[in-house]
Design a protein around this motif. Structure first.
Motif, short mmCIF file in Angstrom:
data_model
loop_
_atom_site.label_atom_id
_atom_site.label_comp_id
_atom_site.label_asym_id
_atom_site.label_seq_id
_atom_site.Cartn_x
_atom_site.Cartn_y
_atom_site.Cartn_z
N MET B 93 0.17 9.74 7.17
CA MET B 93 1.13 8.89 7.88
C MET B 93 0.78 7.43 7.60
O MET B 93 -0.39 7.08 7.50
N ALA B 94 1.78 6.58 7.43
CA ALA B 94 1.49 5.19 7.09
C ALA B 94 2.47 4.28 7.82
O ALA B 94 3.50 4.74 8.31
N MET B 95 2.13 3.01 7.89
CA MET B 95 2.93 2.11 8.69
C MET B 95 3.17 0.78 7.98
O MET B 95 2.32 0.26 7.28
N VAL B 96 4.38 0.25 8.20
CA VAL B 96 4.74 -1.08 7.71
C VAL B 96 5.05 -1.94 8.93
O VAL B 96 5.75 -1.50 9.83
N PHE B 97 4.50 -3.17 8.94
CA PHE B 97 4.58 -3.98 10.15
C PHE B 97 5.65 -5.06 10.06
O PHE B 97 6.22 -5.32 9.01
#
Lengths: 300, 538
Positions: B93-97
């Motif tokens: 799982m990965a995130m972009v802010f």
């Protein structure tokens, strides 16, 4: 390049200021001649030392010689100032470097630990250590160290500068005194860094906790620390008078203090200039280290 | 139907005690499937970001999940140890802010920061890591990957930095990609590129994407399904078509009604009296050279002319770097222009020393973008309001009376004058800022991105308020914005700026209906949600 030029300018300004202020502070000839000298004797000494020439001429001559490493002769010891300093400087340097080591060894771990858990017991304890360090006069702390480690436990020599072991207690006393502001700076820098967006990004990448703290946060928090370290190092060189006196170390600060009371102007001027140059060099060095640490400064 | 990537079941997250409500989110449920973009929409404080951060295990310590499940590939994220969660992050799982400007570590190169994720999750050799990193930079369409690879973040633009954050997120080919307002801080053309990238990623990486946003036009552009949140609750969810075109819940309807749209009513006829005439206004910056770089001259504002008639609302639209901020600063003489004239009545505001301008300053007032930073937190609202007129010789009691009247006009209570800024919300503060600007009875009001930081429903209120005040007080407004939709809603005429020049001017209908310049056309086509006609639900 601009920085280096500016640094040189600061050195010259300091030397000028030191020279004029010291010469304005009293009549050297009277001090040298002693209390029972006649007016004629004083006049003779004045003639002998060249004190009757204009200040500007004397300053120019002194600076020209100083740049070549010739600081004239000590009025008290009757030997070249450069020799005196060459003998004392290593002691002061050893003390300052070791004290710097003590300071960093104390303040970095304490500051980081305090920042990881703000307002926790660790944070409070670190703060207590810091407040103590600032509140306690360092000569008194030095005396306690001597009483405990030299006189009672007998594991460290109380005074002198013969071996490296002689420098341990003075370095602790001097380093501890400089620890509090450094620790606070690291704590605050780490708290700021840890709450920043790029730390969140690093966590989101799945980087482990310790690596986030030491690689990503500390690298950013340490940038202002470098400048303070340079200033503290300068302070340790110039401000170690008290510690050197307590531990009987034949250092630069001790020499300066003695020379001031003897009105030994050539020595005082030389010490002032050397400490100032060191200070400026350290600050310059800190700027370069910062530029290396922080790419944003580099491109400016 | 495929198995969902993420299945949120009755999730509750507690707020610290003494908050204004007990839960940040309470009992919410929704699913995200592979190859699907789920948009979570809501205004600030709705709990949409908290939901995203809970999935990533990046909640601030003060917030604690207290109930429900978050099933990711069958495992409950809430029951997982910290170490297990860390292992999933970045890999599965990965995130972009939201904020690309601060999301990257300033001390490391882009290459280092991307490769770090391979170091953490794989045993790839150094050369392979570099090759993979280069491939990623290609995939997110960054120009000149070798140069970007060895660049530091501060050397890149906001859009480029956001692409790098996306590259980091995609590195391990995660099954769940979470994006928290990833385009909010970007210019509209950059936003369009990033949004289209997300659409491509959905199919090429077959990931489930959780896309948090406040902007219904963005939802219309990319969403497959929509979850609407309000005050920690899911009030409505469904397919994009259902929610956008047939909203059921009153809150969804209210949000959709607040989406800025072109005005339908015919503009009122303008008077012939000129309120402001700008002639040949020009500003250049000189950047001093260093050893390695030549000195540069930046033309922030090429000679610019325009006139604003009394009672007109002129919109000045442009992306970052277009020169609109420089223009505003010159207009109120926070900057001294190099050349040109600013005529307000018979006075040239561009000339004269700053001291001699003091008296004239009351003719031209400004409302800034950030309602939080522009009020002094330590002084009461009343004190801050009466300061300006008292500077111009108005007595305290008269000024106080005027402040009370203005409170009514901006629809706040008189008691507000005795309170401090921290006691007001962003929208209320912005209304106070408008009141403050009006205290000296200016002829011209400049609104510099004055509604950009506000939630859509609040934004709509402030826009209506400005329109009202303009009509009742005969004010002339310069409305500076990057948002074409907002400009279209409030302005009579528009000026489009690019690279320090005015590239197009005309009425709103002309600029939108028949743009003459390629830049304007490009700007218009970059607007998200153009295919969606907001239903009339008011």
């Amino acid at each position: 390049m601009q920085r280096i030029g500016l640094a040189l300018l600061v050195c010259v300004a300091v030397s000028l200021l030191a020279f004029t202020l010291l010469n304005a502070s009293g009549d050297v000839a009277i001090a040298v001649a002693g209390e029972e000298a006649t007016a004629a004797q004083i006049e003779a000494i004045r003639e002998d030392l060249g004190l009757n020439r204009p200040l500007a001429v004397r300053y120019g001559e002194w600076l020209a010689n100083a740049v070549q490493g010739d600081f004239g002769n000590s009025l008290f010891f009757r030997q070249p100032v450069a020799e005196l300093i060459a003998y004392r400087l290593p002691n002061t340097m050893t003390l300052a470097v070791m004290a710097l080591g003590v300071m960093l060894a104390l303040s970095v771990p304490l500051g980081v630990a305090a920042a990881l858990r703000p307002n926790s017991i660790i944070d409070r304890a670190a703060m207590l250590i810091a407040v103590l360090g600032q509140a306690m006069p360092n000569f008194w702390f030095a005396l306690i160290l001597i009483v405990v480690f030299s006189l009672t436990l007998g594991i460290a020599p109380p005074s002198g500068s013969a071996t490296l072991g002689h420098f341990v207690l003075p370095a602790i006393a001097l380093g501890y005194y400089s620890t509090p502001p450094m620790m606070r700076l690291i704590r605050q820098g780490m708290i700021e860094a840890l709450s920043s967006d790029y730390i969140r990004t690093a966590r989101a990448k799945g980087i482990s906790g310790w690596k986030v703290v030491f690689k990503h946060a500390l690298r950013n928090a340490v940038i202002p620390v470098v400048s303070l370290t340079a200033v503290q190092f300068g302070n340790m060189l110039g401000g170690s008078v008290v510690i050197e006196t307590v531990f009987g170390i034949q250092g630069l600060g001790f020499l300066a203090w003695e020379s001031i009371s003897r009105m030994d102007l050539p020595v005082v001027q030389a010490v002032l200039l050397i400490v100032a140059v060191f200070y400026v060099v350290m600050v310059l060095l800190a700027d370069f280290i910062n530029a290396w640490l922080d790419p944003r400064i580099r491109t400016q | 139907m495929t198995q969902p990537v993420l299945s949120v079941r009755g999730l509750t997250v507690d707020l610290p005690k003494n908050g204004d409500r007990p839960h940040a989110v309470s009992g919410i449920s929704f699913d995200i499937h592979p190859n699907e973009i789920v948009c979570v929409v809501g205004e600030s404080g709705s709990g949409k970001s908290v939901t995203a951060f809970t999935a990533m295990g990046l909640l601030p310590k003060a917030l604690k999940p207290s109930g429900g499940q978050m099933l990711f590939e069958g495992q409950d994220l809430l029951k997982m140890s910290r170490r297990e969660h860390t292992r999933l992050r970045g890999k599965r799982m990965a995130m972009v802010f939201q904020e690309p400007m601060t999301a990257l570590n300033p001390c490391f190169t882009v290459g280092d920061q991307i490769e770090e994720i391979f170091k953490a999750h794989t045993r790839l050799a150094r050369s392979e890591r570099k090759a993979r990193t280069m491939a990623l930079l290609e995939e997110v369409r960054l120009p000149d990957p070798p140069r970007v690879y060895s660049s530091f973040p501060h050397q890149l633009s906001g859009g480029q930095r956001q692409r790098i954050v996306i590259a980091i997120a995609l590195a391990m080919d995660p099954t769940l990609l979470i994006a928290d307002e990833p385009t909010t801080a970007l210019d509209v053309t950059t936003q369009a590129q990033i949004l289209s990238m997300f659409k491509t990623l959905k199919s090429s990486h077959s990931a489930g994407i959780l896309f948090v946003t406040h902007d219904f036009d963005v939802v219309a552009e990319i969403a497959d399904r929509v979850v609407v949140m309000q005050k920690g609750l899911v009030v409505e969810q469904g397919t994009a078509d259902e929610v956008l075109n047939d909203p059921q819940h009153p809150y969804t309807r209210q949000l959709i009604a607040a989406v800025p749209r072109k005005r339908e009513d015919a503009p009122e006829p303008l008077s012939d009296e000129v309120a402001l005439r700008v002639q040949g206004l020009k500003k250049t910056y000189h950047v001093a050279g260093t050893l390695t770089r030549k000195a540069r001259t930046v033309h922030a504002l090429h000679p610019t002319d325009f006139t604003v008639r009394k009672g007109e609302t002129l919109g000045i639209v442009g992306e970052s770097g277009s020169g609109k901020t420089t223009l505003v600063r010159c207009l109120i003489r926070l900057l001294d222009p190099d050349d040109g004239a600013i005529w307000i009545g018979s006075r040239n505001f561009a000339q004269g020393s700053r001291a001699s301008l003091r008296a004239a300053r009351k003719d031209i007032q400004i409302v800034f973008q950030d309602p939080y930073g522009s009020l002094n937190p330590r002084r009461s609202i009343g004190e801050q309001l009466i300061g300006a007129p008292m500077n111009f010789g108005v007595s305290r009691s008269v000024a106080w009376g005027r402040a009370k009247r203005l409170m009514k006009i901006v629809r706040l209570e008189e008691e507000a004058l005795y309170r401090y800024p921290s006691q007001f919300s962003g929208g209320q503060r912005q209304r106070i800022c408008i009141a403050r600007a009006l205290m000296v009875e200016p002829k011209i009001l400049i609104a510099d991105e004055a509604v950009s930081a506000l939630d859509v429903s609040v934004q709509k209120e402030v826009l209506l308020l400005l329109a009202d005040i303009k009509r009742n007080m005969g004010l002339t407004i310069l409305f500076i914005t990057h948002d074409l939709r907002v400009a279209a809603q409030i302005c009579d005429n528009l000026i489009v700026m690019s690279k320090g020049r005015i590239v197009e001017r005309g009425t709103v209908a002309e600029v939108f209906g028949n743009p003459q310049q390629p830049y304007t056309r490009q700007l218009l086509s970059a607007m998200p949600g153009r295919k969606w006609e907001a239903p009339d639900v008011a």
